[in-house]
Write a protein that holds these residues in place. Structure first.
Motif, PDB file in Angstrom:
ATOM      1  N   THR A   1      40.052  41.840  44.298  1.00  0.00           N
ATOM      2  CA  THR A   1      40.587  42.820  45.248  1.00  0.00           C
ATOM      3  C   THR A   1      39.943  42.788  46.629  1.00  0.00           C
ATOM      4  OG1 THR A   1      39.087  44.558  44.463  1.00  0.00           O
ATOM      5  CG2 THR A   1      41.256  44.402  43.403  1.00  0.00           C
ATOM      6  N   VAL A   2      38.720  42.307  46.720  1.00  0.00           N
ATOM      7  CA  VAL A   2      38.022  42.303  48.014  1.00  0.00           C
ATOM      8  C   VAL A   2      37.887  40.891  48.583  1.00  0.00           C
ATOM      9  CG1 VAL A   2      35.877  42.907  49.209  1.00  0.00           C
ATOM     10  CG2 VAL A   2      36.768  44.422  47.427  1.00  0.00           C
TER      11      VAL A   2
ATOM     12  N   LYS B   1      33.457  44.677  36.720  1.00  0.00           N
ATOM     13  CA  LYS B   1      33.287  45.169  38.089  1.00  0.00           C
ATOM     14  C   LYS B   1      33.271  43.997  39.081  1.00  0.00           C
ATOM     15  CE  LYS B   1      30.456  48.571  40.465  1.00  0.00           C
ATOM     16  NZ  LYS B   1      29.281  49.445  40.367  1.00  0.00           N
ATOM     17  N   VAL B   2      32.553  42.946  38.733  1.00  0.00           N
ATOM     18  CA  VAL B   2      32.476  41.766  39.601  1.00  0.00           C
ATOM     19  C   VAL B   2      33.842  41.075  39.665  1.00  0.00           C
ATOM     20  CG1 VAL B   2      31.420  39.493  39.924  1.00  0.00           C
ATOM     21  CG2 VAL B   2      30.003  41.445  39.265  1.00  0.00           C
ATOM     22  N   LYS B   3      34.516  40.967  38.525  1.00  0.00           N
ATOM     23  CA  LYS B   3      35.847  40.340  38.500  1.00  0.00           C
ATOM     24  C   LYS B   3      36.814  41.103  39.390  1.00  0.00           C
ATOM     25  CE  LYS B   3      39.569  38.873  35.511  1.00  0.00           C
ATOM     26  NZ  LYS B   3      40.142  38.835  34.187  1.00  0.00           N
ATOM     27  N   LYS B   4      36.818  42.415  39.285  1.00  0.00           N
ATOM     28  CA  LYS B   4      37.706  43.230  40.111  1.00  0.00           C
ATOM     29  C   LYS B   4      37.361  43.065  41.593  1.00  0.00           C
ATOM     30  CE  LYS B   4      39.578  47.819  40.727  1.00  0.00           C
ATOM     31  NZ  LYS B   4      39.608  49.203  40.274  1.00  0.00           N
ATOM     32  N   TYR B   5      36.081  42.992  41.912  1.00  0.00           N
ATOM     33  CA  TYR B   5      35.631  42.811  43.298  1.00  0.00           C
ATOM     34  C   TYR B   5      36.140  41.473  43.851  1.00  0.00           C
ATOM     35  CZ  TYR B   5      32.552  42.736  47.355  1.00  0.00           C
ATOM     36  OH  TYR B   5      32.068  42.691  48.631  1.00  0.00           O
TER      37      TYR B   5
ATOM     38  N   ASP C   1      27.484  45.063  48.357  1.00  0.00           N
ATOM     39  CA  ASP C   1      28.449  46.049  47.858  1.00  0.00           C
ATOM     40  C   ASP C   1      28.235  46.469  46.408  1.00  0.00           C
ATOM     41  OD1 ASP C   1      29.611  45.987  50.357  1.00  0.00           O
ATOM     42  OD2 ASP C   1      31.242  44.658  49.764  1.00  0.00           O
ATOM     43  N   LEU C   2      27.789  45.543  45.564  1.00  0.00           N
ATOM     44  CA  LEU C   2      27.634  45.853  44.141  1.00  0.00           C
ATOM     45  C   LEU C   2      26.171  45.948  43.707  1.00  0.00           C
ATOM     46  CD1 LEU C   2      30.411  43.560  42.593  1.00  0.00           C
ATOM     47  CD2 LEU C   2      30.579  45.948  43.335  1.00  0.00           C
TER      48      LEU C   2
ATOM     49  N   GLU D   1      27.766  39.320  49.971  1.00  0.00           N
ATOM     50  CA  GLU D   1      28.727  40.425  49.868  1.00  0.00           C
ATOM     51  C   GLU D   1      28.547  41.179  48.548  1.00  0.00           C
ATOM     52  OE1 GLU D   1      31.490  41.312  52.300  1.00  0.00           O
ATOM     53  OE2 GLU D   1      29.771  40.412  53.315  1.00  0.00           O
ATOM     54  N   ILE D   2      28.368  40.453  47.464  1.00  0.00           N
ATOM     55  CA  ILE D   2      28.179  41.084  46.159  1.00  0.00           C
ATOM     56  C   ILE D   2      26.866  41.843  46.118  1.00  0.00           C
ATOM     57  CG2 ILE D   2      27.773  40.593  43.705  1.00  0.00           C
ATOM     58  CD1 ILE D   2      29.965  38.429  43.951  1.00  0.00           C
TER      59      ILE D   2
END
Length: 81
Positions: A11-12, A4-8, A62-63, A58-59
């Motif tokens: 992509t973000v 999830k963190v890698k994708k964030y 958002d996460l 940001e993490i």
């Protein structure tokens, strides 16, 4: 959570950092330590700690995960000579 963190990051965060000529890559997430590789303009940035603080916030926002970013800089090969 690592995926999830890698994708964030990919992509973000990556597109936002690319807008300033930088480049960020996910390296690893061990417990709460997020290791990122910075290239491009980021590799020579003197205030990279501001960016890593921003990434952490940001993490968290958002996460909903508290992380501490470890920044690795990779300069282009011609700057290492």
């Amino acid at each position: 959570m690592q995926d999830k963190v890698k994708k964030y990051v990919e992509t973000v965060l990556f597109p936002k950092i690319c807008g300033d000529g930088g480049w960020v890559e996910f390296v690893s997430l061990n417990a709460n330590e997020l290791t990122l590789l910075f290239r491009g303009e980021c590799a020579k940035c003197l205030i990279l700690n501001r960016c890593t603080d921003w990434i952490e916030s940001e993490i968290k926002r958002d996460l909903h995960k508290n992380v501490k970013v470890t920044a690795l800089k990779k300069k282009p090969y011609f700057q290492e000579i």
